[in-house]
Design a protein around this motif. Structure first.
Motif, PDB file in Angstrom:
ATOM      1  N   ALA A  37       0.969  -1.533  -0.647  1.00 18.83           N
ATOM      2  CA  ALA A  37       0.206   0.152  -0.188  1.00 18.83           C
ATOM      3  C   ALA A  37       1.109   1.336  -0.711  1.00 18.83           C
ATOM      4  O   ALA A  37       0.652   3.073  -0.165  1.00 18.83           O
ATOM      5  N   HIS A  38       2.354   1.115   0.735  1.00 14.49           N
ATOM      6  CA  HIS A  38       3.278   2.209   0.619  1.00 14.49           C
ATOM      7  C   HIS A  38       3.342   2.647  -0.664  1.00 14.49           C
ATOM      8  O   HIS A  38       4.237   4.225  -1.026  1.00 14.49           O
ATOM      9  N   ARG A  39       3.561   1.590  -1.560  1.00 14.95           N
ATOM     10  CA  ARG A  39       3.921   1.964  -3.021  1.00 14.95           C
ATOM     11  C   ARG A  39       2.489   1.879  -3.741  1.00 14.95           C
ATOM     12  O   ARG A  39       2.963   1.638  -5.719  1.00 14.95           O
ATOM     13  N   GLY A  40       1.628   1.971  -3.724  1.00 17.59           N
ATOM     14  CA  GLY A  40       0.518   2.227  -4.318  1.00 17.59           C
ATOM     15  C   GLY A  40      -0.496   1.090  -4.859  1.00 17.59           C
ATOM     16  O   GLY A  40      -0.745   1.108  -5.956  1.00 17.59           O
ATOM     17  N   ALA A  41      -0.471  -0.366  -4.508  1.00 18.00           N
ATOM     18  CA  ALA A  41      -1.106  -1.069  -4.474  1.00 18.00           C
ATOM     19  C   ALA A  41      -1.360  -2.149  -2.938  1.00 18.00           C
ATOM     20  O   ALA A  41      -0.299  -2.197  -2.207  1.00 18.00           O
ATOM     21  N   ALA A  42      -2.435  -2.846  -3.269  1.00 15.59           N
ATOM     22  CA  ALA A  42      -2.751  -3.520  -2.506  1.00 15.59           C
ATOM     23  C   ALA A  42      -3.915  -4.494  -2.780  1.00 15.59           C
ATOM     24  O   ALA A  42      -4.772  -4.229  -3.902  1.00 15.59           O
ATOM     25  N   PHE A  43      -3.974  -5.428  -2.146  1.00 17.45           N
ATOM     26  CA  PHE A  43      -4.979  -6.748  -2.736  1.00 17.45           C
ATOM     27  C   PHE A  43      -6.248  -7.526  -1.864  1.00 17.45           C
ATOM     28  O   PHE A  43      -5.427  -7.391  -0.564  1.00 17.45           O
ATOM     29  N   LEU A  44      -7.698  -7.527  -1.976  1.00 16.33           N
ATOM     30  CA  LEU A  44      -8.163  -7.925  -0.493  1.00 16.33           C
ATOM     31  C   LEU A  44      -8.583  -9.025  -1.563  1.00 16.33           C
ATOM     32  O   LEU A  44      -9.125  -9.359  -2.514  1.00 16.33           O
ATOM     33  N   ARG A  45      -9.219  -9.693  -0.220  1.00 19.07           N
ATOM     34  CA  ARG A  45      -9.993 -11.028  -0.582  1.00 19.07           C
ATOM     35  C   ARG A  45     -11.376 -10.968   0.124  1.00 19.07           C
ATOM     36  O   ARG A  45     -11.763 -10.324   1.467  1.00 19.07           O
ATOM     37  N   ALA A  46     -12.676 -11.464  -0.295  1.00 21.23           N
ATOM     38  CA  ALA A  46     -13.435 -10.868  -0.008  1.00 21.23           C
ATOM     39  C   ALA A  46     -13.819 -12.348   1.059  1.00 21.23           C
ATOM     40  O   ALA A  46     -13.495 -13.571   1.744  1.00 21.23           O
ATOM     41  N   PRO A  47     -14.496 -12.092   2.170  1.00 17.99           N
ATOM     42  CA  PRO A  47     -14.713 -12.808   3.097  1.00 17.99           C
ATOM     43  C   PRO A  47     -15.270 -14.219   2.671  1.00 17.99           C
ATOM     44  O   PRO A  47     -16.289 -14.450   1.490  1.00 17.99           O
ATOM     45  N   GLY A  48     -14.418 -15.850   3.122  1.00 16.89           N
ATOM     46  CA  GLY A  48     -14.819 -16.552   2.433  1.00 16.89           C
ATOM     47  C   GLY A  48     -14.367 -16.571   1.114  1.00 16.89           C
ATOM     48  O   GLY A  48     -14.891 -18.316   1.058  1.00 16.89           O
ATOM     49  N   SER A  49     -13.459 -16.052   0.928  1.00 16.28           N
ATOM     50  CA  SER A  49     -13.391 -16.374  -0.903  1.00 16.28           C
ATOM     51  C   SER A  49     -12.384 -17.151  -0.175  1.00 16.28           C
ATOM     52  O   SER A  49     -11.180 -16.915   0.336  1.00 16.28           O
ATOM     53  N   THR A  50     -11.968 -18.142  -1.700  1.00 17.11           N
ATOM     54  CA  THR A  50     -11.344 -19.491  -1.952  1.00 17.11           C
ATOM     55  C   THR A  50     -10.108 -18.352  -3.017  1.00 17.11           C
ATOM     56  O   THR A  50      -8.892 -19.688  -3.355  1.00 17.11           O
ATOM     57  N   ASN A  51     -10.399 -17.895  -3.402  1.00 13.71           N
ATOM     58  CA  ASN A  51      -9.476 -16.649  -4.950  1.00 13.71           C
ATOM     59  C   ASN A  51      -8.172 -16.670  -4.095  1.00 13.71           C
ATOM     60  O   ASN A  51      -8.406 -15.873  -2.595  1.00 13.71           O
ATOM     61  N   ASP A  52      -7.172 -15.855  -4.672  1.00 12.98           N
ATOM     62  CA  ASP A  52      -5.568 -15.011  -3.817  1.00 12.98           C
ATOM     63  C   ASP A  52      -6.152 -14.179  -3.285  1.00 12.98           C
ATOM     64  O   ASP A  52      -5.304 -14.302  -2.770  1.00 12.98           O
ATOM     65  N   HIS A  53      -6.758 -13.630  -4.658  1.00 18.27           N
ATOM     66  CA  HIS A  53      -6.906 -12.176  -4.406  1.00 18.27           C
ATOM     67  C   HIS A  53      -8.526 -11.657  -5.689  1.00 18.27           C
ATOM     68  O   HIS A  53      -9.119 -12.696  -6.226  1.00 18.27           O
ATOM     69  N   ASP A  54      -9.621 -11.446  -4.754  1.00 18.26           N
ATOM     70  CA  ASP A  54     -11.199 -11.362  -5.280  1.00 18.26           C
ATOM     71  C   ASP A  54     -10.564  -9.257  -5.818  1.00 18.26           C
ATOM     72  O   ASP A  54     -11.332  -9.275  -6.317  1.00 18.26           O
ATOM     73  N   LEU A  55      -9.945  -8.499  -5.498  1.00 21.70           N
ATOM     74  CA  LEU A  55      -9.445  -6.813  -5.605  1.00 21.70           C
ATOM     75  C   LEU A  55      -8.322  -6.564  -5.565  1.00 21.70           C
ATOM     76  O   LEU A  55      -7.975  -6.777  -4.970  1.00 21.70           O
ATOM     77  N   GLY A  56      -7.831  -5.845  -6.090  1.00 21.65           N
ATOM     78  CA  GLY A  56      -7.042  -4.941  -6.689  1.00 21.65           C
ATOM     79  C   GLY A  56      -6.560  -3.936  -6.652  1.00 21.65           C
ATOM     80  O   GLY A  56      -8.311  -3.038  -7.686  1.00 21.65           O
ATOM     81  N   LEU A  57      -6.163  -3.327  -6.345  1.00 20.52           N
ATOM     82  CA  LEU A  57      -5.952  -1.874  -5.590  1.00 20.52           C
ATOM     83  C   LEU A  57      -4.519  -1.342  -6.070  1.00 20.52           C
ATOM     84  O   LEU A  57      -3.481  -1.140  -5.646  1.00 20.52           O
ATOM     85  N   PHE A  58      -4.607   0.099  -7.472  1.00 19.77           N
ATOM     86  CA  PHE A  58      -3.872   0.738  -7.833  1.00 19.77           C
ATOM     87  C   PHE A  58      -3.892   2.381  -7.506  1.00 19.77           C
ATOM     88  O   PHE A  58      -4.621   2.360  -8.206  1.00 19.77           O
ATOM     89  N   GLU A  59      -3.123   2.659  -7.218  1.00 16.06           N
ATOM     90  CA  GLU A  59      -3.021   4.514  -6.108  1.00 16.06           C
ATOM     91  C   GLU A  59      -2.417   4.591  -7.861  1.00 16.06           C
ATOM     92  O   GLU A  59      -1.665   5.175  -8.373  1.00 16.06           O
ATOM     93  N   LEU A  60      -3.498   5.977  -8.135  1.00 18.32           N
ATOM     94  CA  LEU A  60      -3.049   6.833  -9.848  1.00 18.32           C
ATOM     95  C   LEU A  60      -2.685   8.027  -8.852  1.00 18.32           C
ATOM     96  O   LEU A  60      -1.825   9.119  -9.289  1.00 18.32           O
ATOM     97  N   GLY A  61      -3.135   8.055  -6.999  1.00 18.20           N
ATOM     98  CA  GLY A  61      -3.153  10.059  -7.052  1.00 18.20           C
ATOM     99  C   GLY A  61      -4.131  10.830  -6.870  1.00 18.20           C
ATOM    100  O   GLY A  61      -4.792  10.646  -7.708  1.00 18.20           O
ATOM    101  N   ALA A  62      -4.437  12.118  -5.963  1.00 17.84           N
ATOM    102  CA  ALA A  62      -5.244  13.129  -5.279  1.00 17.84           C
ATOM    103  C   ALA A  62      -5.725  13.616  -6.964  1.00 17.84           C
ATOM    104  O   ALA A  62      -6.703  13.846  -7.248  1.00 17.84           O
ATOM    105  N   HIS A  63      -4.783  13.692  -8.197  1.00 19.83           N
ATOM    106  CA  HIS A  63      -5.223  14.435  -9.369  1.00 19.83           C
ATOM    107  C   HIS A  63      -6.162  13.920 -10.199  1.00 19.83           C
ATOM    108  O   HIS A  63      -6.298  14.405 -11.274  1.00 19.83           O
TER     109      HIS A  63
END
Length: 171
Positions: A37-63
């Motif tokens: 998250a400090h470098r602008g990327a994070a991965f999240l998993r939904a509760p009960g999911s067996t996926n590696d991740h369900d949501l990837g987030l990449f930061e673009l910035g306030a602009h």
């Protein structure tokens, strides 16, 4: 070979830490170690999911500008996250409303939906699906037009513990 489900979604957001907190605290996603998250990327998993991740987030910035999808450009309208019980939908409705993120709700006959926007203004849906064994012809007829969601009425009809989509979206 055929596609049988969506594995994950990736979103460009203004602020990864703010978005992680939103999806974690309001929708119950788990933060997966290994994202940065400090470098602008994070991965999240939904509760009960067996996926590696369900949501990837990449930061673009306030602009970063708002998405023009559906207004000035083509693009994805929204993702729909399914909840396990009707009580979960009710609980999440309260959390989203308290956070100022809830922007609408709909009764699609066979599905009951909330619509919200995350901190970057990305719209998503949270849905509960009437279980197959409880579906009626009236429910199917209502799916021909979008109606107003009466969540209290649905809770009275099905109960808070009614499981979503058993026999429809999962085996």
């Amino acid at each position: 070979m055929s596609i049988f489900r969506l594995n994950h979604a990736v979103l460009y957001v203004r602020n990864v830490a703010e978005s992680v907190a939103f999806y974690r605290d309001l929708l119950g996603f788990d933060y997966i170690e290994g994202g940065d998250a400090h470098r602008g990327a994070a991965f999240l998993r939904a509760p009960g999911s067996t996926n590696d991740h369900d949501l990837g987030l990449f930061e673009l910035g306030a602009h970063a500008a708002d998405s023009g999808a559906g207004q000035t450009s083509v693009g994805l309208y929204h993702l729909a996250w399914e909840v396990d019980t009707l009580g979960d939908l009710d609980r999440i409705a309260g959390l989203l409303e308290a956070a100022g993120a809830l922007v609408g709700s709909s009764d699609h006959g066979t599905t009951k939906s909330l619509y919200a926007k995350d901190p970057s203004g990305i719209e998503f849906e949270v849905v509960w699906i009437i279980p197959r064994e409880l579906l009626t012809d009236a429910d199917r007829d209502k799916s021909k037009a979008i109606g107003r969601l009466d969540l209290a009425g649905e809770l009275a009809k099905y109960g808070a513990d009614a499981r979503s989509g058993v026999g429809i979206s999962r085996p």
